[in-house]
Design an enzyme around this catalytic site. Structure first.
Site, short mmCIF file in Angstrom:
data_model
loop_
_atom_site.label_atom_id
_atom_site.label_comp_id
_atom_site.label_asym_id
_atom_site.label_seq_id
_atom_site.Cartn_x
_atom_site.Cartn_y
_atom_site.Cartn_z
N ASP A 79 0.85 -1.19 0.00
CA ASP A 79 0.00 0.00 0.00
C ASP A 79 0.90 1.25 0.00
O ASP A 79 2.12 1.17 0.18
CB ASP A 79 -0.95 -0.02 1.20
N GLU A 131 -10.21 7.29 4.79
CA GLU A 131 -9.14 6.69 5.60
C GLU A 131 -9.08 7.30 7.01
O GLU A 131 -10.12 7.62 7.59
CB GLU A 131 -7.81 6.78 4.84
C1 BGC Z 1 -5.11 3.26 0.53
C2 BGC Z 1 -5.40 2.18 -0.48
C3 BGC Z 1 -5.40 2.77 -1.87
C4 BGC Z 1 -4.11 3.48 -2.13
C5 BGC Z 1 -4.00 4.10 -3.51
C6 BGC Z 1 -3.92 4.10 0.16
O1 BGC Z 1 -3.85 5.23 0.96
O2 BGC Z 1 -4.90 2.67 1.80
O3 BGC Z 1 -6.62 1.55 -0.19
O4 BGC Z 1 -5.64 1.76 -2.81
O5 BGC Z 1 -3.94 4.51 -1.18
O6 BGC Z 1 -4.77 5.23 -3.64
#
Ligand code: BGC
Length: 627
Positions: free
Chosen positions: A289, A486
């Protein structure tokens, strides 16, 4: 059936793919191999650099969009990256670039896309067939932009609603997440006559199950926190939904930014190498990630080596990709990272590219479906509207307040009554989502849906301050959360969210969580004030809650004659009107327990319990009907 069986169209094709991988691998230099394992962010890399560094993949972070953010802009961008990756000369091998986006509720980054309800609402539908259709429509809208890979589905089993990513989770119940997992993968990746996936790319895209593993189980629902659980519990609650996804042939898996019993998943050799790859048989690749390797060690090269040795194959290193390449190369040359591990990673990446048919596809401009007219089409929006209808959960309906009469004098008010951005929530146009209607092109707000049905309805932005029962028979008050994504959606004590990591600055600019309570009356006091004022004046109130999770809404419920949990319904607010006026009855059932109080503390003994251990107002599965 194993993932391999689904991944390949047959044994002949499987051995042909393995032979082609072997041939290619034998011709690749260490630089070329490490390049394949590297995934920069589009804003930080040019097509010329893609070729110069032999880059295997590029991504868009949430809200990172080319040009005017229309499908044609995306196709043009992808075309340029792809063309650079396919130039072959003595220093570079032609290997098609793989581009990844977060199409987690439709192709949400892109202007004019069909935006589906976030997963929590889909969980309320209990409709696996519709999940597969949503996957198909999403794949088509991703392919329209020249992109082949979505970082979806999220298979998190969110236990504590204080987690800011609760809305990305179908349910707190692993069985419900598992019931959807294979269907969403088949929908996204494509299924041919039920015998296995089409090659993604012919009507399908590559899916990515995330976040491996235990992302939804962190203590107190802290994003990127620690999931404290015995292995049996981790398997039962959080690993279980991956089994059907792997069985359906999901080609990629993303690692979680969280930890398991204090150990970062990004360095967890046992979870990645042993459980996911060896035991569960993932034949595709594992992607890290966003900046997920940063916290592993002070020394970035060491962090990279730890993560590669733990079994991660591709690295989401948005800005620091040059350091990653240099650091990993050094550790391979030192012998800290064995060459077999590099070869295994590259083999897996190439396998996915071959299995998805990327080597056989024309350049993005020339692909069928690229810039296609079905993007954001009426037909696609109908599917989203059906999902909205089915996801609404009726929690209260006193004296038959619902369904509404089309001829009634209806006051429509509340912060979220006419706000398509709020309906869509996070990961829409911007990483954190957007408020208001301007950025969400197409679709309908809740108000617009009501307006189209009820000629005597009236929208007021002042909460209906001087509305009287002489003027209105009923009020629809649309309240709830503003968009977030998030850790910025976490409910906890104030304090920086992920300082220095991800998209979030450290220091004085550090961003804060959403709030420190799940009580809506404390988060947004104007909502309960509006409801109480109207009902106090004798106008029965139908409350519609737009939110990414169940909130503590006891006073709002008490003052409402009817109460609807609408989750984050996406662009098609008209689906609300379909049900409020009784053309369709409510059929949604709670995908998670509804807390009666704010969960408190971080008691690890409550870990694994639902709603953070708070007492429950409505159990999972609850939902009323009007007839
Ligand atoms: C998130 C992921 C996401 C990635 C790309 C991260 O901050 O945890 O779920 O796919 O960013 O945008």
């Amino acid at each position: 059936m194993t993932a391999t069986a689904h991944l390949q169209a047959g044994p002949a094709r499987a051995s042909e793919i393995e032979a082609r991988i072997g041939e290619l691998l034998a011709r690749m230099s260490l630089d070329q191999k490490i390049g394949q394992m590297t995934q920069p962010e589009r804003a930080h890399i040019s097509p010329a650099e893609v070729k110069a560094y032999h880059i295997g993949s590029v991504l868009s972070g949430g809200g990172s969009c080319p040009g005017d953010n229309r499908p044609a802009d995306w196709v043009a961008m992808n075309d340029a990256y792809w063309a650079a990756s396919m130039e072959e000369d003595e220093d570079h091998l032609a290997i098609p670039l793989l581009y990844g986006v977060d199409a987690i509720h439709g192709n949400g980054n892109v202007r004019g896309a069909t935006i589906f309800p976030h997963n929590i609402g889909l969980g309320a539908m209990r409709d696996p067939d519709l999940i597969e259709r949503i996957g198909r429509v999403t794949a088509r809208e991703v392919l329209a932009t020249g992109v082949d890979w979505t970082f979806a589905p999220t298979l998190a089993v969110a236990r504590d609603p204080r987690w800011g990513r609760t809305y990305e989770s179908y349910s707190e119940d692993p069985a419900l997440v598992a019931e959807y997992a294979d269907r969403i993968v088949r929908g996204l990746q494509g299924a041919r006559n039920g015998t296995g996936p089409d090659r993604p790319g012919r009507g399908g895209v590559i899916a990515c199950a995330k976040h491996w593993v235990g992302d939804g189980g962190t203590l107190a629902g802290v994003d990127q926190g620690d999931t404290v659980a015995a292995e049996e519990e981790l398997r039962r609650l959080h690993i279980a939904p991956y089994l059907p996804a792997l069985d359906a042939g999901v080609l990629t898996v993303m690692v979680s930014l969280s930890s398991w019993n204090g150990e970062k998943c990004h360095a967890h050799r046992y979870l990645i190498q042993e459980v996911l790859k060896r035991e569960l048989g993932l034949r595709g690749f594992v992607v890290s990630d966003w900046n997920g390797i940063d916290p592993l060690a002070e020394d970035y090269a060491e962090a990279a080596a730890m993560a590669v040795n733990a079994g991660i194959d591709m690295f989401m290193v948005p800005e620091t990709w040059r350091d990653f390449i240099g650091g990993l190369k050094q550790r391979v040359e030192w012998g800290v990272v064995p060459m077999q591990r590099i070869d295994d990673a590259v083999t897996r990446i190439l396998r996915v590219k071959f299995a998805a048919g990327l080597f056989d596809r024309p350049r993005p401009w020339a692909r069928r479906g690229a810039n296609g007219s079905s993007f954001g089409s009426r037909e696609h929006r109908e599917v989203a509207r059906e999902a909205v209808r089915k996801s609404l959960v009726l929690l209260k309906n006193e004296a038959g307040t619902l369904p509404l009469d089309r001829d009634a004098r209806i006051l429509v008010t509340g912060r979220n009554a006419h706000d398509r951005g709020a309906q869509c929530g996070g990961f829409t146009v911007e990483w954190q989502g957007v408020s208001g209607n301007d950025a969400i092109q197409g679709g309908t707000s809740v108000w617009e849906g009501i307006q189209a049905r009820a000629p005597r309805a009236e929208h007021r932005t002042d909460g209906g301050a001087d509305a009287s029962p002489d003027d209105f028979d009923v009020a629809v008050v649309v309240i709830g959360e503003r968009p977030y994504a998030e850790g910025l959606g976490d409910i906890r004590e104030p304090g920086p969210v992920r300082p220095g990591a991800n998209h979030v600055p450290a220091g004085p600019g550090a961003l804060q969580p959403y709030g420190n309570t799940l009580e809506l009356s404390a988060l947004h006091p104007e909502d309960v004030a509006t409801i109480q004022a109207l009902s106090g004046r004798g106008i029965p109130v139908v409350t519609v809650l737009v939110s990414g999770r169940p909130l503590v809404v006891n006073p709002e419920l008490a003052a409402s004659a009817a109460f609807v949990a609408a989750w984050l319904p996406g662009s098609e607010g008209a689906g609300l009107a379909d049900v409020l006026f009784g053309d369709h009855d409510f059929q949604g059932r709670l995908p998670r327990s509804w807390p009666a109080e704010m969960p408190s503390g971080e008691d690890p003994r409550r870990n694994g319990s639902v709603a953070g251990g708070a007492s429950i107002l409505f159990p999972i599965g609850h939902g009323l009907r009007t007839r």
